[in-house]
Design a protein around this motif. Structure first.
Motif, PDB file in Angstrom:
ATOM      1  N   ASP A  16       0.521   8.753  15.498  1.00 52.53           N
ATOM      2  CA  ASP A  16       1.171  10.040  15.688  1.00 52.53           C
ATOM      3  C   ASP A  16       1.767  10.549  14.394  1.00 52.53           C
ATOM      4  OD1 ASP A  16       0.503   9.931  18.322  1.00 52.53           O
ATOM      5  OD2 ASP A  16       2.427   9.066  18.960  1.00 52.53           O
ATOM      6  N   SER A  17       2.334   9.645  13.588  1.00 54.99           N
ATOM      7  CA  SER A  17       2.988  10.087  12.352  1.00 54.99           C
ATOM      8  C   SER A  17       2.576   9.261  11.155  1.00 54.99           C
ATOM      9  CB  SER A  17       4.509  10.021  12.527  1.00 54.99           C
ATOM     10  OG  SER A  17       4.895   8.697  12.875  1.00 54.99           O
ATOM     11  N   SER A  18       1.551   8.362  11.304  1.00 59.85           N
ATOM     12  CA  SER A  18       1.152   7.506  10.184  1.00 59.85           C
ATOM     13  C   SER A  18      -0.280   7.046  10.347  1.00 59.85           C
ATOM     14  CB  SER A  18       2.077   6.289  10.112  1.00 59.85           C
ATOM     15  OG  SER A  18       1.932   5.502  11.281  1.00 59.85           O
ATOM     16  N   LEU A  19      -0.813   6.608   9.194  1.00 58.46           N
ATOM     17  CA  LEU A  19      -2.089   5.898   9.211  1.00 58.46           C
ATOM     18  C   LEU A  19      -1.761   4.415   9.364  1.00 58.46           C
ATOM     19  CD1 LEU A  19      -3.858   7.690   6.212  1.00 58.46           C
ATOM     20  CD2 LEU A  19      -4.087   8.205   8.639  1.00 58.46           C
ATOM     21  N   ASN A  20      -2.254   3.783  10.407  1.00 64.47           N
ATOM     22  CA  ASN A  20      -1.867   2.406  10.748  1.00 64.47           C
ATOM     23  C   ASN A  20      -2.890   1.393  10.213  1.00 64.47           C
ATOM     24  OD1 ASN A  20       0.386   3.330  12.105  1.00 64.47           O
ATOM     25  ND2 ASN A  20      -0.710   3.495  14.050  1.00 64.47           N
ATOM     26  N   GLU A  43       4.092   6.456   0.693  1.00 64.95           N
ATOM     27  CA  GLU A  43       5.233   6.600   1.595  1.00 64.95           C
ATOM     28  C   GLU A  43       4.970   5.829   2.885  1.00 64.95           C
ATOM     29  OE1 GLU A  43       7.708  10.067   4.008  1.00 64.95           O
ATOM     30  OE2 GLU A  43       6.020  10.596   2.710  1.00 64.95           O
ATOM     31  N   ILE A  44       5.998   5.111   3.322  1.00 63.64           N
ATOM     32  CA  ILE A  44       5.971   4.449   4.626  1.00 63.64           C
ATOM     33  C   ILE A  44       6.787   5.331   5.567  1.00 63.64           C
ATOM     34  CG2 ILE A  44       6.551   2.375   5.927  1.00 63.64           C
ATOM     35  CD1 ILE A  44       6.339   0.785   3.369  1.00 63.64           C
ATOM     36  N   PRO A  45       6.121   6.119   6.413  1.00 56.41           N
ATOM     37  CA  PRO A  45       6.854   7.101   7.216  1.00 56.41           C
ATOM     38  C   PRO A  45       7.598   6.458   8.375  1.00 56.41           C
ATOM     39  CG  PRO A  45       4.566   7.132   7.825  1.00 56.41           C
ATOM     40  CD  PRO A  45       4.679   6.143   6.695  1.00 56.41           C
ATOM     41  N   PHE A  46       8.484   7.203   8.902  1.00 62.35           N
ATOM     42  CA  PHE A  46       9.164   6.813  10.125  1.00 62.35           C
ATOM     43  C   PHE A  46       8.891   7.873  11.169  1.00 62.35           C
ATOM     44  CE2 PHE A  46      12.026   9.055   7.291  1.00 62.35           C
ATOM     45  CZ  PHE A  46      12.511  10.091   8.074  1.00 62.35           C
ATOM     46  N   PRO A  47       8.975   7.592  12.432  1.00 62.01           N
ATOM     47  CA  PRO A  47       8.664   8.578  13.476  1.00 62.01           C
ATOM     48  C   PRO A  47       9.551   9.819  13.362  1.00 62.01           C
ATOM     49  CG  PRO A  47       8.817   6.394  14.401  1.00 62.01           C
ATOM     50  CD  PRO A  47       9.319   6.289  12.998  1.00 62.01           C
ATOM     51  N   GLN A  48       8.914  11.032  13.412  1.00 59.75           N
ATOM     52  CA  GLN A  48       9.638  12.316  13.329  1.00 59.75           C
ATOM     53  C   GLN A  48       9.267  13.185  14.517  1.00 59.75           C
ATOM     54  OE1 GLN A  48       9.195  14.240   9.528  1.00 59.75           O
ATOM     55  NE2 GLN A  48       9.159  12.286   8.399  1.00 59.75           N
ATOM     56  N   ARG A  49      10.221  13.960  15.006  1.00 58.20           N
ATOM     57  CA  ARG A  49      10.018  14.914  16.082  1.00 58.20           C
ATOM     58  C   ARG A  49      10.717  16.229  15.737  1.00 58.20           C
ATOM     59  NH1 ARG A  49       6.996  11.534  17.077  1.00 58.20           N
ATOM     60  NH2 ARG A  49       6.632  10.372  19.015  1.00 58.20           N
ATOM     61  N   ASP A  50       9.969  17.377  15.940  1.00 55.57           N
ATOM     62  CA  ASP A  50      10.562  18.717  15.757  1.00 55.57           C
ATOM     63  C   ASP A  50      11.083  19.189  17.095  1.00 55.57           C
ATOM     64  OD1 ASP A  50       9.921  18.730  13.104  1.00 55.57           O
ATOM     65  OD2 ASP A  50       7.954  19.656  13.424  1.00 55.57           O
ATOM     66  N   ILE A  51      12.343  19.568  17.108  1.00 59.84           N
ATOM     67  CA  ILE A  51      12.991  20.042  18.338  1.00 59.84           C
ATOM     68  C   ILE A  51      13.162  21.578  18.238  1.00 59.84           C
ATOM     69  CG2 ILE A  51      15.046  19.887  19.788  1.00 59.84           C
ATOM     70  CD1 ILE A  51      15.470  17.090  18.700  1.00 59.84           C
ATOM     71  N   PHE A  52      12.568  22.325  19.173  1.00 58.12           N
ATOM     72  CA  PHE A  52      12.663  23.795  19.223  1.00 58.12           C
ATOM     73  C   PHE A  52      13.530  24.188  20.402  1.00 58.12           C
ATOM     74  CE2 PHE A  52      11.093  27.876  20.898  1.00 58.12           C
ATOM     75  CZ  PHE A  52      11.370  28.700  19.825  1.00 58.12           C
ATOM     76  N   SER A 110      -3.189 -27.362  11.225  1.00 56.97           N
ATOM     77  CA  SER A 110      -1.829 -26.821  11.130  1.00 56.97           C
ATOM     78  C   SER A 110      -1.812 -25.445  10.480  1.00 56.97           C
ATOM     79  CB  SER A 110      -0.936 -27.777  10.328  1.00 56.97           C
ATOM     80  OG  SER A 110      -1.463 -27.961   9.026  1.00 56.97           O
ATOM     81  N   ILE A 111      -2.896 -24.676  10.639  1.00 56.91           N
ATOM     82  CA  ILE A 111      -2.920 -23.337  10.054  1.00 56.91           C
ATOM     83  C   ILE A 111      -2.765 -22.296  11.151  1.00 56.91           C
ATOM     84  CG2 ILE A 111      -4.311 -24.064   8.090  1.00 56.91           C
ATOM     85  CD1 ILE A 111      -6.729 -22.779   9.440  1.00 56.91           C
ATOM     86  N   LYS A 112      -2.217 -21.143  10.794  1.00 51.25           N
ATOM     87  CA  LYS A 112      -1.919 -20.083  11.743  1.00 51.25           C
ATOM     88  C   LYS A 112      -2.264 -18.741  11.116  1.00 51.25           C
ATOM     89  CE  LYS A 112       2.011 -17.776  13.943  1.00 51.25           C
ATOM     90  NZ  LYS A 112       3.474 -17.727  14.050  1.00 51.25           N
ATOM     91  N   ARG A 113      -2.762 -17.822  11.950  1.00 49.89           N
ATOM     92  CA  ARG A 113      -3.049 -16.468  11.451  1.00 49.89           C
ATOM     93  C   ARG A 113      -1.807 -15.606  11.613  1.00 49.89           C
ATOM     94  NH1 ARG A 113      -7.406 -12.357  14.022  1.00 49.89           N
ATOM     95  NH2 ARG A 113      -5.604 -11.934  15.364  1.00 49.89           N
ATOM     96  N   VAL A 114      -1.483 -14.914  10.542  1.00 49.09           N
ATOM     97  CA  VAL A 114      -0.321 -14.033  10.527  1.00 49.09           C
ATOM     98  C   VAL A 114      -0.812 -12.592  10.416  1.00 49.09           C
ATOM     99  CG1 VAL A 114       1.793 -13.408   9.294  1.00 49.09           C
ATOM    100  CG2 VAL A 114       1.130 -15.802   9.496  1.00 49.09           C
ATOM    101  N   GLU A 115      -0.238 -11.704  11.193  1.00 48.78           N
ATOM    102  CA  GLU A 115      -0.576 -10.284  11.139  1.00 48.78           C
ATOM    103  C   GLU A 115       0.660  -9.489  10.731  1.00 48.78           C
ATOM    104  OE1 GLU A 115      -2.216  -8.768  14.702  1.00 48.78           O
ATOM    105  OE2 GLU A 115      -4.077  -9.929  14.592  1.00 48.78           O
ATOM    106  N   ILE A 116       0.459  -8.616   9.736  1.00 50.90           N
ATOM    107  CA  ILE A 116       1.541  -7.740   9.302  1.00 50.90           C
ATOM    108  C   ILE A 116       1.071  -6.291   9.494  1.00 50.90           C
ATOM    109  CG2 ILE A 116       3.010  -7.028   7.386  1.00 50.90           C
ATOM    110  CD1 ILE A 116       2.754  -9.781   6.227  1.00 50.90           C
ATOM    111  N   PRO A 117       1.550  -5.581  10.531  1.00 51.64           N
ATOM    112  CA  PRO A 117       1.178  -4.160  10.693  1.00 51.64           C
ATOM    113  C   PRO A 117       1.971  -3.281   9.719  1.00 51.64           C
ATOM    114  CG  PRO A 117       2.646  -4.847  12.459  1.00 51.64           C
ATOM    115  CD  PRO A 117       2.389  -6.078  11.632  1.00 51.64           C
ATOM    116  N   ILE A 118       1.338  -2.253   9.202  1.00 54.67           N
ATOM    117  CA  ILE A 118       1.969  -1.371   8.227  1.00 54.67           C
ATOM    118  C   ILE A 118       1.427   0.039   8.431  1.00 54.67           C
ATOM    119  CG2 ILE A 118       0.218  -1.862   6.467  1.00 54.67           C
ATOM    120  CD1 ILE A 118       3.944  -1.286   5.805  1.00 54.67           C
ATOM    121  N   GLY A 119       2.271   1.031   8.303  1.00 51.41           N
ATOM    122  CA  GLY A 119       1.843   2.427   8.425  1.00 51.41           C
ATOM    123  C   GLY A 119       2.156   3.209   7.155  1.00 51.41           C
TER     124      GLY A 119
END
Length: 817
Positions: free
Chosen positions: A758-762, A795-804, A710-719
Motif C-alpha cells: 500500500d505504501s512501499s515496495l516489499n 527511504e524506508i517508508p512508514f504507513p501514511q493515510r490522508d484524512i479528508f 544446527s542451521i536455521k533460515r532467517v527472514e528479514i522483511p524490508i520495505g
C-alpha cells in the motif's frame, strides 16, 4: 550413509530374532521329550522317519562328550600334583610341630600362618574346579541316561514296525555306544569323588595346623607385657633350641626355590598381570600427554601436586601402581617374592615423594628402606636368644641415630615451612623417641613382645605411611588426569564444574585411602583379626522384629552393594555419556553413546539390586505377590509413571531429541539439558529449568531445531518507498548478506521482491545461519541494511493515510412561522 547404516542394523536385528525363534521352534517341534502330569520330562520313542537323522546327531554328540571326558584336565592335574602336595603337607606339619616347640616370635608365626593360608587357598581352588567339573559331569550323565531310555524305546518301536535290519543294527550300535559312554562317565565320576575325599582330608589337616598356629599366637606368652626371656645379662651364647633340617626351607635359599616354582606354576596369571601393567602404563602416558596438550591450571596446591605426579613422575607412578596390583593379584605369593616386590614398591615411593618432602628429609625414604630390609632379615634367619636381643638393640640404636639426624635441632625443624607429610613426621618425633627407649629397656629386661611392637611402630609404620601417601598421590594424579582429559576434549569446558568435581574426588579418594591405611596399620599390629572376629559376631547376630529376621551384616551389605552400584553407574555416565567420552574413537552417531550408557547403567543397577536383596537373605520368589500388586497398581494408578518411563526409553533409543538440542514443545522453547527416566529437563532461554514429562515429548507435536543439523533460515522483511530502484535494493541486500561472516554461503542467501504494498515496495532477505547465533546475526544484518539504505538515500517508508474532512451544509431552521 548413516540412514543405510541404521537400516542395516535394524534388519540384522530382526533377522537374528527371527532366526532364534525359528530355531527354538524347530528344536521344540523335533524334541523327543514329553511331560507327565507333574511336569517331569519323560523319554519317548523317536519316529522311524526321523531315526536316521537322530542317530547322526547323537553320534556327533557322543564324540563331543568323549572329547570332554578325555580332556578333563582337573583329574589329570590332581592325579599329578596331589601326591606331591600331600607329601609336602605332611612334611610341613612335622615342621610346624617343631616350630611351635621353638618358642618363635609373633612375626615368624604370622609368616608361617600366611604360608599355610596359601596352602588352604590352593586347596579351595582345586575343590572349586573339581566341583565345577562334577556339576558338568552330572548334567552329562543325566542326558546320557535320558538318551539310553529313548533309544531303548526307539529300538523296541523299530522291532514292532519291522524296520530293515540295517537300520536296526545302527540303532543297536548307537545303544552300545551310549552304554559304554555311561560306563566311562560313572568311572570318571568315581575318580572325582576319590579326589574330592582326598582334598577334604587334606583340608582338615591344614585347618588343624592353622588353628594350632592361631592358638599359639593367642597364648599368654605372646602378650605385650609378658616376659618371654630372662634379662639380657643372664643370657649367654648357646646353641639354638630349634634344630630341624626343614628349617632350610625357611631360609632365603629355600624361599628362592619356592619363588621359582611359584612363578612356573602361575605363568598364565603373570601374562595377564603384564598385560594389565602395559594397559596401566598406556593410560598414565596418555594422561601425561593430555597435560601437555591441554595446559592445566590448578586452582589449589593439592591439585597441582596431583598433576605433577603424572606429568613429572609417570614412570615411578606406573611402577608404584603395578607393584600394588601385584600384591592384589598374587596374595598367595611366597614371602620372599612379596618382600622383594614391596622393596621395589618402596623405591618407586621414594622417587614420587621427592616433591612432597622438604630438603631436610629427602633421604628419609632411603632410611626407611634400610629399616625394611633389616626387619625383613628377621623373617628368614633364626637367631639365638642373645643374638636376637642384640640385633634388636642395634636396630633401636639405628632408629635413634636416624631420628637425631633428621630432626636435630628439633625446635628449629618444627618452624620449617614444609609439606603436611613432613609436618606429620616432625610431630611424631617425640613419640618415636619414647617408643625407641621403651624397646631398648623392654629388650634388656626380656619383654621382647613389647620390643617387637615398639620397633614395628617406629619402622614399619613409617614405611607404611610413606607407601600409602605415595599411593594416594598416584591415585589422585590418575583421577585428576582422567577428569582433565575428559573435559579438555570438549568444545566447551565448564571450568567451575570441572574444579568442583576434582576437589570432591580428591576428598573422597583421601577418605578411601585413610581407611586403607587404617586397615594395613591394624594388620601390622596384629589387631585386624580380633577386630574382624568382633565385628563378625555383631554383624552375624540375628535379630527378630515381629515376623522379620535380619542381621546388621545383611543391612550393611545391602547398603554397600547399592552404593557401589550407584557409584559405578555415575562413573560410566561420566566417561561414555556423550560422543566426546571414551567411545569417541568409534565415531558413533550422536546419541548412541548415551543409549549405550543408559543400558549399561540400568543393567548394573538391576543386577546390584538383585545382589543387595540376596545379601539380606530374602528370596526373590517372595516378590511374586509384590509383582502382582505392582501389575494391579500399574493398571489402576501408575499408568502415567509407566508411560513416562517407556517414553524415556523411546527417547533414548529412537533419539528424536538429544541433550543439547533446541526444541519447541507446547509453546516452550529451550535447550534439552537432560533426558531422564520419567521426565526430561528443558532450559529455556530465559534461564528457567522446565521439567517436562517424557510422555508429552512423545505424544505431542515437537519441533527440534537442531536434530539433523544446527542451521536455521532467517527472514528479514524490508520495505522501501516507491521512488527507490528495486534492482538497487536487491543488490544491496545480497551484498550485505555476502559480507556478513556468520551467514552461510551454502545454501546461498536470497534477496526477493515480494509485492507492491500500500505504501512501499516489499522485499525479503533470506539467509541460513547456525541456530545459536541467529538472533545476533539477524540484528547485525538489520543494522547493516539500515546503514546501507541511508548511504544510498533509499527511504524506508512508514504507513501514511490522508484524512479528508467534508464540510456539510447547515440544516435549515424550521422555526419560521
Amino acid at each position: 550413509m548413516k540412514p543405510k547404516y541404521h537400516t542395516f542394523l535394524k534388519l540384522t536385528f530382526i533377522l537374528g530374532m527371527f532366526f532364534c525363534f525359528s530355531t527354538a521352534f524347530s528344536q521344540d517341534s523335533q524334541s523327543n521329550m514329553v511331560q507327565d502330569s507333574l511336569g517331569v520330562n519323560t523319554p519317548k520313542a523317536i519316529p522311524t522317519i526321523h531315526v536316521i537323522q537322530w542317530i547322526g546327531s547323537k553320534n556327533l554328540q557322543i564324540k563331543k562328550i568323549e572329547r570332554e571326558l578325555n580332556n578333563n584336565h582337573i583329574i589329570t592335574k590332581l592325579d599329578t600334583v596331589l601326591p606331591e602336595f600331600k607329601k609336602n603337607i605332611d612334611k610341613q606339619q612335622t615342621y610346624a610341630v617343631e616350630f611351635i616347640k621353638a618358642n618363635p616370635n609373633s612375626q615368624k608365626i604370622d609368616n608361617l600362618y600366611s604360608k599355610w593360608f596359601n596352602y588352604a587357598t590352593t586347596l579351595k581352588k582345586w575343590l572349586a574346579d573339581l566341583n565345577d567339573e562334577e556339576i558338568k559331569l552330572i548334567q552329562i550323565a543325566q542326558d546320557v541316561d535320558f538318551d539310553e531310555k529313548t533309544i531303548e524305546l526307539t529300538y523296541t518301536n523299530a522291532q514292532i514296525e519291522g524296520v530293515p535290519p540295517e537300520l536296526l543294527n545302527n540303532i543297536k550300535e548307537l545303544w552300545d555306544k551310549i552304554k559304554g559312554l555311561r560306563s566311562r562317565i560313572y568311572k570318571q565320576s568315581n575318580q572325582m569323588l576319590r579326589l574330592e575325599a582326598n582334598l577334604d582330608n587334606l583340608g582338615i589337616d591344614i585347618d588343624q595346623t592353622m588353628n594350632d598356629l592361631l592358638s599359639l599366637k593367642d597364648a599368654e606368652v605372646y602378650d605385650i607385657l609378658y616376659q618371654r626371656h630372662p634379662a639380657i645379662w643372664n643370657l649367654s651364647f648357646q646353641k639354638p633350641t630349634f634344630q630341624n633340617p626343614i628349617d632350610k626351607e625357611e631360609s632365603i635359599v629355600g624361599n628362592l626355590k619356592s619363588v621359582v616354582k611359584y612363578l612356573k606354576e602361575n605363568i598364565s596369571r603373570l601374562v595377564i598381570y603384564f598385560i594389565l601393567c602395559l594397559l596401566l602404563f598406556g593410560l598414565i602416558r596418555h594422561l601425561k600427554k593430555a597435560y601437555t596438550k591441554y595446559p592445566y591450571h590448578a586452582p589449589n596446591k593439592n591439585l597441582d601436586i596431583a598433576k605433577n605426579v603424572i606429568s613429572e613422575y609417570y614412570i615411578a607412578c606406573t611402577f608404584l601402581l603395578s607393584f600394588t596390583l601385584f600384591h592384589i593379584l598374587f596374595l598367595d605369593s611366597p614371602k620372599l617374592l612379596s618382600i622383594f616386590i614391596s622393596l621395589l614398591l618402596l623405591i618407586a615411593v621414594s622417587e614420587i615423594l621427592k616433591t612432597s618432602l622438604a630438603p631436610k628429609f629427602k633421604y628419609l625414604p632411603y632410611a626407611l628402606i634400610c629399616f625394611f630390609i633389616i626387619d625383613s632379615i628377621k623373617t628368614f634367619v633364626w637367631f639365638q636368644s642373645l643374638s636376637y636381643r642384640v640385633y634388636l638393640i642395634i636396630e633401636a640404636l639405628l632408629v635413634v641415630i636416624c631420628l637425631y639426624y633428621f630432626t636435630h635441632p628439633y625446635l628449629k625443624i618444627r618452624k620449617l615451612e614444609v609439606s603436611k607429610l613432613s609436618k606429620f613426621f616432625i610431630k611424631l618425633t617425640p613419640v618415636l623417641y619414647v617408643l625407641t627407649v621403651i624397646s631398648i629397656i623392654s629388650n634388656l629386661l626380656g619383654y621382647t613382645n613389647l620390643t617387637d611392637l615398639s620397633l614395628k611402630l617406629c619402622t614399619k609404620s613409617g614405611a607404611l605411611t610413606m607407601m600409602i601417601y605415595a599411593f594416594l598421590l598416584a591415585v589422585q594424579g590418575v583421577s585428576i588426569g582422567v577428569i582433565h582429559n575428559r573435559f579438555s576434549v570438549k568444545s566447551f569446558v565448564d571450568y567451575e564444574k570441572k574444579q568442583f568435581i576434582e576437589i570432591k574426588l580428591l576428598r573422597n579418594v583421601r577418605i578411601v585411602v585413610f581407611f586403607l591405611w587404617t586397615f594395613f596399620f591394624l594388620a601390622m599390629l596384629g589387631a585386624l583379626k580380633p577386630l574382624f572376629t568382633f565385628l563378625g559376631d555383631i554383624f552375624s547376630e540375628s535379630y527378630t522384629v515381629g515376623s522379620l529376621t535380619f542381621t546388621f551384616g545383611g543391612i550393611v551389605g545391602f547398603i554397600l552393594i547399592l552404593s557401589i552400584s550407584f557409584l559405578v553407574t555415575r562413573f560410566i555416565s561420566f566417561i561414555i555419556n556423550d560422543g566426546e567420552g571414551v567411545l569417541k574413537p568409534l565415531n558413533l552417531p550422536k546419541g548412541i553413546p548415551a543409549a549405550i550408557s543408559l543400558v549399561i547403567r540400568y543393567f548394573i543397577l538391576g543386577f546390584g539390586f538383585i545382589l543387595a536383596i540376596s545379601s539380606l537373605g530374602i528370596s526373590l520368589s517372595k516378590f511374586n505377590l509384590m509383582a502382582g500388586a505392582l501389575g494391579v497398581g500399574i493398571g489402576l494408578g501408575l499408568q502415567s509413571i509407566v508411560s513416562n518411563f517407556f517414553s524415556g526409553l523411546i527417547l533414548v533409543f529412537e533419539r528424536p531429541i538429544l541433550p543439547g538440542d533446541t526444541v519447541e514443545v507446547n509453546n516452550l522453547l529451550g535447550t534439552v539439558s537432560r533426558i531422564g527416566i520419567r521426565s526430561s529437563n528443558i532450559r529455556t532461554f530465559d534461564g528457567a529449568e522446565v521439567i517436562v514429562p517424557n510422555n508429552n515429548l512423545i505424544s505431542n507435536e515437537l519441533i527440534n531445531w537442531t536434530l539433523s543439523d544446527s542451521i536455521k533460515r532467517v527472514e528479514i522483511p524490508i520495505g522501501t518507498s516507491y521512488d527507490s530502484d528495486p534492482n538497487q535494493v536487491i543488490d544491496i541486500l545480497k551484498e550485505i548478506a555476502d559480507q556478513t561472516p556468520e551467514v552461510l554461503k551454502n545454501p546461498p542467501p536470497m534477496a526477493l521482491f515480494m509485492e507492491f504494498g500500500d505504501s512501499s515496495l516489499n522485499f525479503v532477505l533470506r539467509f541460513w545461519i547456525a541456530y545459536e547465533g541467529s538472533l545476533q546475526a539477524q540484528s547485525d544484518v538489520s543494522i547493516a541494511i539500515y546503514n546501507k539504505f541511508k548511504e544510498a538515500n533509499i527511504e524506508i517508508p512508514f504507513p501514511q493515510r490522508d484524512i479528508f474532512i467534508k464540510n456539510l451544509p447547515q440544516k435549515k431552521e424550521e422555526n419560521d412561522i
